[in-house]
Motif scaffolding. Sequence first.
Motif, short mmCIF file in Angstrom:
data_model
loop_
_atom_site.label_atom_id
_atom_site.label_comp_id
_atom_site.label_asym_id
_atom_site.label_seq_id
_atom_site.Cartn_x
_atom_site.Cartn_y
_atom_site.Cartn_z
N TRP A 158 0.81 -1.22 0.00
CA TRP A 158 0.00 0.00 0.00
C TRP A 158 0.84 1.28 0.00
CZ3 TRP A 158 -2.99 -2.62 4.50
CH2 TRP A 158 -3.86 -3.58 3.96
N GLY A 159 2.15 1.16 -0.17
CA GLY A 159 3.00 2.34 -0.26
C GLY A 159 3.02 3.19 0.99
N ALA A 160 3.34 2.59 2.12
CA ALA A 160 3.34 3.30 3.40
C ALA A 160 4.51 4.27 3.51
CB ALA A 160 3.39 2.29 4.56
N LYS A 161 4.37 5.22 4.40
CA LYS A 161 5.38 6.25 4.61
C LYS A 161 6.73 5.66 4.99
CE LYS A 161 6.42 10.14 7.73
NZ LYS A 161 5.88 11.00 8.82
N TYR A 162 6.72 4.63 5.85
CA TYR A 162 7.97 4.05 6.36
C TYR A 162 8.38 2.78 5.62
CZ TYR A 162 7.49 7.36 10.20
OH TYR A 162 7.37 8.52 10.94
N GLY A 163 7.65 2.40 4.58
CA GLY A 163 8.10 1.29 3.75
C GLY A 163 7.60 -0.08 4.14
#
Length: 312
Positions: A94-99
């Motif tokens: 889901w392309g999170a901020k922290y990877g």
Amino acid sequence: MVLKKIKDKRKKLIILFIICLFIFTAAVNAENYNVIFNHLDAAGDDYGPGNYLYPQNHIFQNKGNLFDLQSMTIFESKSEYKIRFSFSNLTDPWGAKYGFSLPLLEIYIDNNSTGSNQLFHSGAGVSFDPDFNWNKFIKISGWWIRAFNPDSQKENLLNINELSLNEPGVNNNFSLNKKDNDIFLILPKSEIKSLDNSKIVVMVGSFDPFGYDHFRSLSKSKSYWQIYSGNEIPLTKAPRVLDILVPGGSSQKEILKGELPAIPYLEIDTDIAAVEPTIIDYLKPINKISVSILLFYIFLLIFVIYRFKYHN
């Protein structure tokens, strides 16, 4: 150049040596972390009490061990702690901020004489041992870090904004980063206080931005988005954690098999005498840069001596 103004070659050599030594010392200090705690966990045990199955959606299938926490290591420097959580397989569909998108980490710390024996929110579906009274709770997803004390104002779990993937507020005191399958959490000592001889509980769930307390819910039947539970106990009293750090000699299946099971804590025993580092320790990755810099400056010093004829 200042060195050109110095006529005495020996003085030039001494000044050059001091400069090299200063730079090397600064490089070593930049990596000045000591390991104060390391705990290994069983591999491939992200199945809760033993019979939980991933949801049927394709992002959970054919990947394997998406929530499997294999170890936790705590490093200490003069001003902060760095905690490394090593997973088997961190993915980010889901392309999170922290990877990383899928795990939800909850860390409860007891390093004070007073605290709470209850979960901050009940989403994990577990309880604590009677002698565990936490005073710092850290909650981590791939989008945010949240820290609480027992008297912190609780989140409104019905507020859709707080359950979204957006950061509800930036915690400037903590930092988080991911490298490969490791998550690194940086905690300033001014915020967390000392971890000497403290107790800690670490749990991993499946992150759901719209789930109660951000935990993915359970189901008695195989579901597209819910975790399948083969337990006979009511789902309202079943643990929603998939993996925990288990003390040596204990079984995760046995710990999590009942209603609202009590999660045992780990003890961070810093009274154990530190062992003097060996040559193997100096060749570990954290020290390779320092050793390389030292060798480089030794080579540079030898080159300067012979290039400019500082030797007799």
